[in-house]
Design a protein around this motif. Structure first.
Motif, PDB file in Angstrom:
ATOM      1  N   THR A   1      -5.955   2.580  -0.455  1.00  0.00           N
ATOM      2  CA  THR A   1      -5.839   1.270  -1.111  1.00  0.00           C
ATOM      3  C   THR A   1      -5.757   0.133  -0.105  1.00  0.00           C
ATOM      4  OG1 THR A   1      -4.863   2.094  -3.154  1.00  0.00           O
ATOM      5  CG2 THR A   1      -4.367  -0.158  -2.579  1.00  0.00           C
TER       6      THR A   1
ATOM      7  N   LEU B   1      -8.544  -7.874  -6.427  1.00  0.00           N
ATOM      8  CA  LEU B   1      -7.289  -7.173  -6.145  1.00  0.00           C
ATOM      9  C   LEU B   1      -7.339  -5.758  -6.715  1.00  0.00           C
ATOM     10  CD1 LEU B   1      -4.936 -10.152  -7.026  1.00  0.00           C
ATOM     11  CD2 LEU B   1      -5.410  -9.292  -4.728  1.00  0.00           C
ATOM     12  N   PRO B   2      -8.268  -4.958  -6.215  1.00  0.00           N
ATOM     13  CA  PRO B   2      -8.359  -3.598  -6.715  1.00  0.00           C
ATOM     14  C   PRO B   2      -7.208  -2.773  -6.136  1.00  0.00           C
ATOM     15  CG  PRO B   2      -9.789  -3.830  -4.833  1.00  0.00           C
ATOM     16  CD  PRO B   2      -9.158  -5.186  -5.061  1.00  0.00           C
ATOM     17  N   GLY B   3      -7.149  -1.546  -6.513  1.00  0.00           N
ATOM     18  CA  GLY B   3      -6.121  -0.673  -5.959  1.00  0.00           C
ATOM     19  C   GLY B   3      -6.541   0.741  -6.263  1.00  0.00           C
ATOM     20  N   TRP B   4      -5.745   1.673  -5.819  1.00  0.00           N
ATOM     21  CA  TRP B   4      -6.134   3.065  -6.057  1.00  0.00           C
ATOM     22  C   TRP B   4      -6.229   3.341  -7.548  1.00  0.00           C
ATOM     23  CZ3 TRP B   4      -2.628   7.430  -7.129  1.00  0.00           C
ATOM     24  CH2 TRP B   4      -1.375   7.003  -7.559  1.00  0.00           C
TER      25      TRP B   4
ATOM     26  N   GLU C   1       9.074  -9.216 -11.864  1.00  0.00           N
ATOM     27  CA  GLU C   1       9.385  -8.281 -12.952  1.00  0.00           C
ATOM     28  C   GLU C   1      10.838  -7.836 -12.768  1.00  0.00           C
ATOM     29  OE1 GLU C   1       6.222  -5.458 -13.888  1.00  0.00           O
ATOM     30  OE2 GLU C   1       4.750  -6.754 -12.913  1.00  0.00           O
TER      31      GLU C   1
ATOM     32  N   HIS D   1      -9.636   2.783  -9.101  1.00  0.00           N
ATOM     33  CA  HIS D   1     -10.719   3.548  -8.474  1.00  0.00           C
ATOM     34  C   HIS D   1     -11.296   4.554  -9.473  1.00  0.00           C
ATOM     35  CE1 HIS D   1     -12.785   6.148  -5.562  1.00  0.00           C
ATOM     36  NE2 HIS D   1     -12.633   5.172  -4.682  1.00  0.00           N
TER      37      HIS D   1
ATOM     38  N   TYR E   1      -9.104  -0.820   0.722  1.00  0.00           N
ATOM     39  CA  TYR E   1      -9.818  -1.551  -0.348  1.00  0.00           C
ATOM     40  C   TYR E   1      -9.422  -3.022  -0.341  1.00  0.00           C
ATOM     41  CZ  TYR E   1      -9.860   3.258  -2.344  1.00  0.00           C
ATOM     42  OH  TYR E   1      -9.963   4.611  -2.546  1.00  0.00           O
ATOM     43  N   LEU E   2      -8.127  -3.265  -0.180  1.00  0.00           N
ATOM     44  CA  LEU E   2      -7.651  -4.651  -0.201  1.00  0.00           C
ATOM     45  C   LEU E   2      -8.111  -5.410   1.030  1.00  0.00           C
ATOM     46  CD1 LEU E   2      -6.052  -5.746  -2.592  1.00  0.00           C
ATOM     47  CD2 LEU E   2      -5.619  -3.326  -2.390  1.00  0.00           C
TER      48      LEU E   2
ATOM     49  N   GLY F   1      -4.701  -2.804 -10.886  1.00  0.00           N
ATOM     50  CA  GLY F   1      -4.449  -3.066  -9.480  1.00  0.00           C
ATOM     51  C   GLY F   1      -3.731  -1.895  -8.833  1.00  0.00           C
ATOM     52  N   GLY F   2      -2.609  -2.176  -8.209  1.00  0.00           N
ATOM     53  CA  GLY F   2      -1.817  -1.131  -7.574  1.00  0.00           C
ATOM     54  C   GLY F   2      -0.966  -0.403  -8.600  1.00  0.00           C
ATOM     55  N   THR F   3       0.091   0.208  -8.137  1.00  0.00           N
ATOM     56  CA  THR F   3       0.970   0.963  -9.016  1.00  0.00           C
ATOM     57  C   THR F   3       1.745   0.000  -9.911  1.00  0.00           C
ATOM     58  OG1 THR F   3       1.168   2.578  -7.247  1.00  0.00           O
ATOM     59  CG2 THR F   3       2.784   2.706  -9.026  1.00  0.00           C
ATOM     60  N   PRO F   4       1.691   0.189 -11.226  1.00  0.00           N
ATOM     61  CA  PRO F   4       2.389  -0.731 -12.121  1.00  0.00           C
ATOM     62  C   PRO F   4       3.910  -0.532 -12.081  1.00  0.00           C
ATOM     63  CG  PRO F   4       1.319   1.018 -13.383  1.00  0.00           C
ATOM     64  CD  PRO F   4       0.916   1.220 -11.941  1.00  0.00           C
TER      65      PRO F   4
ATOM     66  N   SER G   1     -11.614  -6.346   0.386  1.00  0.00           N
ATOM     67  CA  SER G   1     -11.697  -7.455  -0.559  1.00  0.00           C
ATOM     68  C   SER G   1     -11.350  -8.774   0.133  1.00  0.00           C
ATOM     69  CB  SER G   1     -10.755  -7.209  -1.739  1.00  0.00           C
ATOM     70  OG  SER G   1     -10.748  -8.335  -2.587  1.00  0.00           O
TER      71      SER G   1
ATOM     72  N   SER H   1      -0.189  -3.208  -3.139  1.00  0.00           N
ATOM     73  CA  SER H   1      -1.583  -3.644  -3.041  1.00  0.00           C
ATOM     74  C   SER H   1      -1.676  -5.160  -2.952  1.00  0.00           C
ATOM     75  CB  SER H   1      -2.374  -3.172  -4.268  1.00  0.00           C
ATOM     76  OG  SER H   1      -2.350  -1.775  -4.369  1.00  0.00           O
TER      77      SER H   1
ATOM     78  N   GLY I   1       6.915   2.716  -9.666  1.00  0.00           N
ATOM     79  CA  GLY I   1       6.255   1.430  -9.520  1.00  0.00           C
ATOM     80  C   GLY I   1       7.178   0.294  -9.106  1.00  0.00           C
TER      81      GLY I   1
ATOM     82  N   TYR J   1       9.324   2.445  -3.998  1.00  0.00           N
ATOM     83  CA  TYR J   1       9.621   3.617  -4.821  1.00  0.00           C
ATOM     84  C   TYR J   1       9.574   4.953  -4.089  1.00  0.00           C
ATOM     85  CZ  TYR J   1       4.484   3.239  -5.380  1.00  0.00           C
ATOM     86  OH  TYR J   1       3.148   3.099  -5.174  1.00  0.00           O
TER      87      TYR J   1
ATOM     88  N   ASP K   1       5.844  -8.028  -6.725  1.00  0.00           N
ATOM     89  CA  ASP K   1       4.441  -7.620  -6.781  1.00  0.00           C
ATOM     90  C   ASP K   1       4.263  -6.216  -6.189  1.00  0.00           C
ATOM     91  OD1 ASP K   1       3.508 -10.046  -7.999  1.00  0.00           O
ATOM     92  OD2 ASP K   1       3.467 -11.024  -6.050  1.00  0.00           O
ATOM     93  N   SER K   2       3.066  -5.689  -6.365  1.00  0.00           N
ATOM     94  CA  SER K   2       2.787  -4.338  -5.888  1.00  0.00           C
ATOM     95  C   SER K   2       2.489  -4.334  -4.388  1.00  0.00           C
ATOM     96  CB  SER K   2       1.578  -3.773  -6.632  1.00  0.00           C
ATOM     97  OG  SER K   2       0.414  -4.487  -6.258  1.00  0.00           O
TER      98      SER K   2
ATOM     99  N   GLY L   1      -0.327  -5.448 -16.325  1.00  0.00           N
ATOM    100  CA  GLY L   1       0.247  -5.200 -15.004  1.00  0.00           C
ATOM    101  C   GLY L   1       0.108  -6.420 -14.125  1.00  0.00           C
ATOM    102  N   ASP L   2       1.010  -6.573 -13.162  1.00  0.00           N
ATOM    103  CA  ASP L   2       1.057  -7.710 -12.249  1.00  0.00           C
ATOM    104  C   ASP L   2       1.497  -8.973 -13.008  1.00  0.00           C
ATOM    105  OD1 ASP L   2       0.235  -6.246  -9.937  1.00  0.00           O
ATOM    106  OD2 ASP L   2      -1.858  -6.448 -10.528  1.00  0.00           O
TER     107      ASP L   2
END
Lengths: 411, 411
Positions: free
Chosen positions: B143, A261-264, B292, A267, B146-147, A288-291, B150, B110, B242, B234, B107-108, A106-107
């Motif tokens: 999220t 770069l965490p995301g839900w 992507e 978690h 969280y970011l 990370g986030g939603t793929p 970070s 996040s 995603g 989305y 990118d996402s 992802g990403d």
């Protein structure tokens, strides 16, 4: 009898025979049928964008019509989109020499370089506080360097650019080594086991960018104790334009990972929607986030081309293809017309980089004759040899066309 | 005559007539034909995953068969994949009240929250060094928090969680305000102009997350002087599972942007492959790595549903749909059965959030009766009303089913 530029027809006949024999003996020849390629095209740019695996189209049809169109939100569970980053990671893992549960997808590669470098810095400094440097491969793909510099600015680190083969490249100040496995420009393959061992000996963590090697040779990340690795999905993995990247985190480091770069979705309880971040355990922590599901599942379908393929066979064919190309160029092209950046020994990836002052003009001329390579400024012609779908007769044809267009005055 | 739970058949007849009248007068009714939705399904989760626009499938077919399959690497230029992040950004811009050249897609969400918060911090501190705090909306989507945390760790910033409506939420220490336009949980719409003006008055830069508002109401980023904004592709933008996120950077800030996740595609000369990063000018500077493309072009095709649609009509219908749903629930469901988190005035997005201790059981029961909403722990039932494809008769039906399943003992 020599023709105008000194090539004898017996040279050509010998090369033609060699190509025919190699194609006939190629254990991967049938794998080409798993791809949809235009007739007559010699595609030597699979190191930049891999060809289209035929399995992608029906998978995407089902994703659109059934999963998104009919299943809608429920497809996160019913079609298991949710676990796709780990599932696709486990499909890539064997190509990297990684056991299950250590690769997540992802990403972009850029984002994952940043994620990996910051994570590696924290691991190194947790074990031995006060390490101040990120050492970046002096021949790195430029973007990796940009991301390392950005990470360094945020971390208060300094960057040193070094040739990683030099004995004093790493020292007690080194927190992270960011290394490229194959040089995108020259095709040089660096010694992953040796560089990893020296980085570890200096107490540093090492991040490998495998973008130009994964899918072209065995890598053995687990065996060599690599800490983290990243790589792109759209070159030798054939995942499609901008396919998501992958991130390898060695299993024993996963529960110490502090990624930036965490995301839900990384978690511990994604649907609890907690205000505080509590990282998941295992490789999920690296998500990370939603793929981007369309791109991710295209890559998943693309990876079906590897069924039954031994990566050692791929490496053997890769070396044979690049050897043969160099031999054809030697035989067919006027001596001295091109320089060659790619090592002729086995320390090369699956590409050949020639140099010529008119590289920028030659590449489009080749394309007009159905031979696709690419140009890297100022003077490099790159030819990538994807062993799953490139054959020896095509290699000969590419060299013949190269000989022809490079003979013509094109100004 | 009242039935068992006190609803009169004249209530129902009045609601049915009101639905019929509203559907007949709906200027957006025909837009539903631009979507492929399962027959009979009342889909009230478009705030989580938007429905499939019919234009996506042929676009992806062409992308796979022609552009990737035949054009291969040349499609980066011939099919203009290269500029897609800006091109798709310019398609989203009118929905955000943004002039051209200020939105980029990739990118996402996040990743873009991180990118925006770090960038905003640097802008604020460049103008007025020594600002130490990032103020995060106390009701933020987790999220985002969280970011921000970070980013704060890397920047050496502190985080304060505040209700942004409080008069002392920002002060001279505030560098960045990270705000959600619509609360994902309650549906509360926050006052973007007012919060932006107060943040600016305190000398802070503001980053808005528009994930739950874009595509459901006018936003007017340019008019209100918003600095940066992010949002997801989305939900009401219907870009598919995603789908990539977007990032808005106000034009006068673009050439001062120091973003933390650059890539070769945000470089001034991407193909020069320079070792040093030199940022592009304009919104291109906000790009990252390779986008992507499958997911990005699906979003581009999805955005064709907005042709000829006025966002003010969308907002009017959104308020009418949510009003009508609340009226139906009031009339059909036993009083006190549900709480309601969503404001009944106009300060709401395009969703209704009800509460009940058995929310987790009710949501799958509703789905079994072809009414799709979602559950947010512990006790929230969320219903999203996407004005482009949800009609008033469906809203009535959803309320009827809700009344029915909530009457039944389901344990």
């Amino acid at each position: 009898m020599a023709d105008l530029d000194g090539t004898t027809s017996s040279d050509l006949a010998a090369l033609t025979a060699r190509a025919r024999q190699a194609d006939a003996a190629d254990p991967l020849a049938a794998v080409r049928d798993r791809f949809t390629l235009p007739d007559g095209l010699v595609y030597l740019d699979g190191n930049s964008l891999g060809a289209l695996p035929t399995a992608v189209r029906p998978r995407i049809d089902a994703l659109l019509d059934q999963e998104w169109g009919r299943g809608l939100i429920s497809s996160w569970w019913d079609a298991d989109w949710w676990r796709a980053p780990q599932r696709v990671g486990d499909l890539i893992a064997p190509l990297l020499g990684a056991a299950e549960g250590q690769v997540v997808v992802g990403d972009s590669t850029s984002v994952n370089v940043f994620r990996a470098v910051v994570s590696a810095w924290r691991l190194a400094n947790a074990d031995d506080p006060g390490r101040t440097e990120i050492v970046v491969d002096d021949t790195t793909f430029p973007t990796d360097g940009y991301l390392a510099a950005s990470a360094a600015r945020l971390l208060g680190a300094s960057i040193r650019r070094r040739l990683l083969t030099e004995s004093d490249a790493f020292d007690a100040h080194t927190a992270v080594v960011l290394a490229n496995h194959v040089d995108y420009r020259t095709g040089r393959l660096w010694d992953l086991p040796e560089i990893t061992a020296r980085a570890h000996h200096a107490g540093a963590r090492v991040v490998w960018d495998l973008s130009h090697s994964a899918g072209a040779m065995p890598i053995d990340l687990d065996r060599h104790g690599v800490d983290l690795a990243v790589g792109c999905g759209y070159k030798f993995l054939n995942g499609g334009p901008g396919a998501p990247a992958y991130l390898y985190v060695r299993s024993e480091l996963q529960d110490r990972l502090e990624q930036p770069l965490p995301g839900w979705s990384s978690h511990a309880e994604p649907f609890a929607m907690e205000a505080e971040y509590r990282p998941a355990s295992g490789i999920v922590r690296a998500r990370g986030g939603t793929p981007e599901i369309l791109s991710l599942l295209a890559l998943e379908a693309a990876l079906t081309v590897w069924e039954g393929v031994e990566i050692t066979q791929v490496r053997a064919k890769s070396l044979a293809l690049t050897d043969f190309f160099l031999d054809c160029v030697d035989a067919l092209v006027e001596p001295g017309r091109f320089g060659c950046l790619t090592p002729r020994d086995d320390d090369r990836g699956s590409q050949v980089s020639l140099t010529a002052s008119d590289a920028a003009e030659l590449v489009p001329l080749l394309a007009r004759h159905q031979v696709v390579g690419d140009h890297r400024p100022p003077d490099v012609l790159r030819f990538g040899f994807a062993p799953l779908y490139v054959g020896f007769a095509e290699v000969l044809r590419a060299a013949q066309v190269l000989a022809e267009v490079s003979r013509r005055p094109h100004h």
